[in-house]
Design an enzyme around this catalytic site. Structure first.
Site, PDB file in Angstrom:
ATOM      1  N   VAL A  50     -38.850  49.390  -1.311  1.00  0.00           N
ATOM      2  CA  VAL A  50     -38.908  50.564  -2.191  1.00  0.00           C
ATOM      3  C   VAL A  50     -38.163  50.198  -3.466  1.00  0.00           C
ATOM      4  CG1 VAL A  50     -38.342  52.993  -2.488  1.00  0.00           C
ATOM      5  CG2 VAL A  50     -39.007  52.146  -0.225  1.00  0.00           C
ATOM      6  N   HIS A  64     -27.979  50.692   1.500  1.00  0.00           N
ATOM      7  CA  HIS A  64     -28.066  50.922   2.941  1.00  0.00           C
ATOM      8  C   HIS A  64     -26.646  51.009   3.506  1.00  0.00           C
ATOM      9  CE1 HIS A  64     -32.377  49.689   3.723  1.00  0.00           C
ATOM     10  NE2 HIS A  64     -32.195  49.051   2.570  1.00  0.00           N
ATOM     11  N   HIS A 110     -31.235  51.549  -3.695  1.00  0.00           N
ATOM     12  CA  HIS A 110     -30.658  52.353  -2.619  1.00  0.00           C
ATOM     13  C   HIS A 110     -29.694  51.460  -1.856  1.00  0.00           C
ATOM     14  CE1 HIS A 110     -34.459  50.510  -1.440  1.00  0.00           C
ATOM     15  NE2 HIS A 110     -33.925  50.321  -0.237  1.00  0.00           N
ATOM     16  N   ASP A 114     -32.318  57.018   7.055  1.00  0.00           N
ATOM     17  CA  ASP A 114     -33.468  56.117   7.013  1.00  0.00           C
ATOM     18  C   ASP A 114     -34.470  56.525   8.096  1.00  0.00           C
ATOM     19  OD1 ASP A 114     -33.836  52.917   5.826  1.00  0.00           O
ATOM     20  OD2 ASP A 114     -35.152  53.623   7.418  1.00  0.00           O
ATOM     21  N   ASN A 171     -30.854  45.428  -0.926  1.00  0.00           N
ATOM     22  CA  ASN A 171     -31.855  44.367  -0.917  1.00  0.00           C
ATOM     23  C   ASN A 171     -32.513  44.312  -2.290  1.00  0.00           C
ATOM     24  OD1 ASN A 171     -31.547  43.695   1.855  1.00  0.00           O
ATOM     25  ND2 ASN A 171     -32.769  45.486   2.408  1.00  0.00           N
TER      26      ASN A 171
HETATM   27  P1  AMP Z   1     -35.662  48.290   1.453  1.00  0.00           P
HETATM   28  O1  AMP Z   1     -36.596  47.570   2.379  1.00  0.00           O
HETATM   29  O2  AMP Z   1     -34.312  47.682   1.283  1.00  0.00           O
HETATM   30  O3  AMP Z   1     -36.343  48.590   0.119  1.00  0.00           O
HETATM   31  O4  AMP Z   1     -35.377  49.688   2.154  1.00  0.00           O
HETATM   32  C1  AMP Z   1     -36.287  50.738   2.174  1.00  0.00           C
HETATM   33  C2  AMP Z   1     -35.927  51.603   3.334  1.00  0.00           C
HETATM   34  O5  AMP Z   1     -36.553  52.862   3.157  1.00  0.00           O
HETATM   35  C3  AMP Z   1     -36.378  51.064   4.679  1.00  0.00           C
HETATM   36  O6  AMP Z   1     -35.244  50.883   5.518  1.00  0.00           O
HETATM   37  C4  AMP Z   1     -37.321  52.151   5.212  1.00  0.00           C
HETATM   38  O7  AMP Z   1     -37.194  52.369   6.589  1.00  0.00           O
HETATM   39  C5  AMP Z   1     -36.865  53.358   4.429  1.00  0.00           C
HETATM   40  N1  AMP Z   1     -37.858  54.395   4.226  1.00  0.00           N
HETATM   41  C6  AMP Z   1     -39.161  54.255   3.937  1.00  0.00           C
HETATM   42  N2  AMP Z   1     -39.764  55.436   3.816  1.00  0.00           N
HETATM   43  C7  AMP Z   1     -38.790  56.380   4.018  1.00  0.00           C
HETATM   44  C8  AMP Z   1     -38.780  57.812   4.037  1.00  0.00           C
HETATM   45  N3  AMP Z   1     -39.883  58.542   3.788  1.00  0.00           N
HETATM   46  N4  AMP Z   1     -37.609  58.437   4.304  1.00  0.00           N
HETATM   47  C9  AMP Z   1     -36.497  57.709   4.563  1.00  0.00           C
HETATM   48  N5  AMP Z   1     -36.441  56.364   4.550  1.00  0.00           N
HETATM   49  C10 AMP Z   1     -37.576  55.711   4.294  1.00  0.00           C
END
Ligand code: AMP
Ligand code: ZN
Length: 113
Positions: free
Chosen positions: A95, A101, A99, A29, A86
């Site tokens: 996003v 975590h 995914h 992350d 989430n």
């Molecule tokens: P969520 O908020 O559960 O959708 O998680 C999305 C995660 O993606 C967050 O923890 C962000 O820090 C992570 N994230 C966003 N952009 C990137 C990226 N380019 N590379 C890796 N992780 C990312």
């Protein structure tokens, strides 16, 4: 392609990959919330858990088994770790490509914020 994780999987945006196979990737992350914070991401675009079907059961199982393997590789299998999906706004999904975590390396509070 307007999905961030589809673009990382396609190699259009860099990712810090810790695992790749036919069905999934795992990346660090970019904004880690624990000493180990990895995202385990299916290659196929699935927007939220609400979009899963019975055909995805094995895929989801393999995401969790990969999380356990990565936790073990980093020495956290016995200490403990957390795995979280989430889903949608109140859970803070940002996003919209599912995914898992994986968080480890510090005491994790319960209940989560
Ligand atoms: P969520 O908020 O559960 O959708 O998680 C999305 C995660 O993606 C967050 O923890 C962000 O820090 C992570 N994230 C966003 N952009 C990137 C990226 N380019 N590379 C890796 N992780 C990312
Ligand atoms: Zn996607």
């Amino acid at each position: 392609m307007d999905c961030l994780f589809c673009r990382i999987i396609a190699g259009q945006i860099p990712g810090n990959f810790v695992h790749q196979d036919e069905t999934m990737v795992a990346i660090k992350d970019v904004n880690p919330q624990a000493p180990l914070h990895v995202l385990i991401i299916p290659r196929r675009h699935i927007a939220t858990l609400n979009d899963l079907s019975v055909e995805d059961d094995a895929l989801v199982g393999s995401l969790f088994r990969r999380a356990a393997a990565i936790a073990k590789e980093h020495g956290y299998d016995e200490r403990g770790y957390r795995t979280v999906f989430n889903t949608n706004g109140e859970a803070g999904q940002s996003v919209f490509h599912i995914h898992l975590h994986l968080l480890a390396g510090r005491g994790l509070e319960w209940p989560p914020g």
